[in-house]
Design a protein around this motif. Structure first.
Motif: not given
Length: 360
Positions: A11-13, A158-171
């Motif tokens: 389990p991971q969020i 492998s499969f390894y999930h990031a704790q966060m994905i921070l998307v900035d459309p401005q870039v």
């Protein structure tokens, strides 16, 4: 816009935040993860463009700013040498198991960073800050990571999930049109295999999308992320449903490998790969030729390649045989019966050779 994805086993969020200007708030946001230290992996181009803002944000949040992990820009640097370089730097800086690796870059950086975070000390914290459209809608989402071998793309990982994905459309404002189209191809693919509504949205809004109209582009990014998360949370380890996301990539990856990642971009090879897959679908009497022509027309309007001058068919076949599950002289391709209805089908060399005519 905040999206929360829950992955099973283990389990991971993963929290995804899509927000203009989020780059300047990253220090405050990642502080919630309580890392002992923060290390940033980027490339030479992004270091000049955006690292200053990121460094200031981290410093203001109270983090000590360590020397960067920097690799040259380009797919061919997603390699064992780059992986070893990252390990060496983390060991030299005495990174521990509570450390956070923050990736700032496109698909090469998020793929490489994921592989580093998954394996260094058997796993450290990971946050992606994707700076290309392909990374924002695809490469950073779903937990896949990997590096290339000289004989096959993404074969180590492998499969390894990031704790966060921070998307900035401005870039995306500094992204070249060629690299922007790499991401648009991936959204077209997701629409074709799983969301006809998303595909229709692209068809109906292709001009504002090519012009990067903010509201339209934001809707595209969020819709694509949601769709990919729906697939990857259902099948996190690619045992079934998730395989449909390989549509166009079987041939595309082989073409990238053949060119040593220098002549054609990822999106350009996937554009060609989708046409080959659709021609196979028509030849095997799975799909109507109208579907092929509709996709071909959209790719042409978008300015993506639909033809290539010369293909070493036998060599491409051998590379694909290495890259994907194969046996008994056949290679598994993701094909389409109609919009939103993919099917996995074993294809022989003669079928493949005939399908290549669509891009020759």
């Amino acid at each position: 816009m905040k999206i929360i994805a829950e992955y099973p086993n283990p389990p991971q969020i993963c929290r995804v935040i899509v927000q203009d200007g989020i780059l300047q708030q990253i220090g405050r946001i990642v502080k919630r993860l309580k890392p002992s230290q923060v290390y940033v992996l980027t490339n030479t181009t992004l270091r000049k463009l955006y690292y200053g803002k990121l460094q200031e944000s981290l410093s203001q949040a109270g983090f000590r700013v360590h020397p960067l992990l920097v690799i040259p820009d380009g797919e061919r640097f997603k390699s064992l040498d780059s992986l070893r370089y990252c390990y060496d730097r983390l060991i030299n800086y005495k990174a521990d198991r509570e450390s956070l690796l923050l990736t700032l870059g496109g698909g090469v950086i998020t793929d490489l960073g994921g592989a580093v975070a998954a394996t260094y000390m058997r796993g450290i914290k990971l946050v992606h800050v994707p700076t290309t459209l392909v990374a924002q809608v695809d490469a950073s989402v779903g937990g896949k990571n990997g590096i290339n071998h000289t004989r096959a793309k993404n074969i180590i990982g492998s499969f390894y999930h990031a704790q966060m994905i921070l998307v900035d459309p401005q870039v995306l404002e500094t992204l070249s049109q060629r690299h922007y189209l790499n991401g648009l191809v991936e959204v077209i693919k997701i629409g074709l295999v799983s969301n006809p509504g998303l595909f229709s949205f692209i068809q109906n809004n292709i001009d504002p999308l090519l012009q990067r109209q903010k509201k339209t582009l934001l809707k595209l990014i969020v819709s694509s992320i949601r769709q990919k998360l729906e697939i990857t949370t259902t099948d996190p380890q690619e045992q079934g449903l998730r395989k449909i996301l390989n549509f166009g990539h079987t041939f595309g990856h082989a073409l990238e490998t053949k060119s040593n990642y220098t002549k054609l971009s990822h999106g350009e090879t996937v554009s060609l790969g989708m046409l080959v897959a659709l021609k196979l679908s028509v030849d095997l009497k799975l799909a109507n030729v109208k579907l092929l022509r509709m996709v071909q027309s959209l790719l042409q309007v978008a300015g993506l390649p639909t033809q290539i001058k010369r293909v070493d068919i036998r060599q491409i076949w051998e590379i694909m045989y290495m890259d994907k599950k194969a046996g008994y002289g056949r290679i598994n391709f993701v094909l389409l019966e109609e919009l939103g209805k993919p099917i996995l089908r074993a294809v022989n060399f003669q079928d493949f050779k005939r399908a290549i005519e669509i891009i020759s």
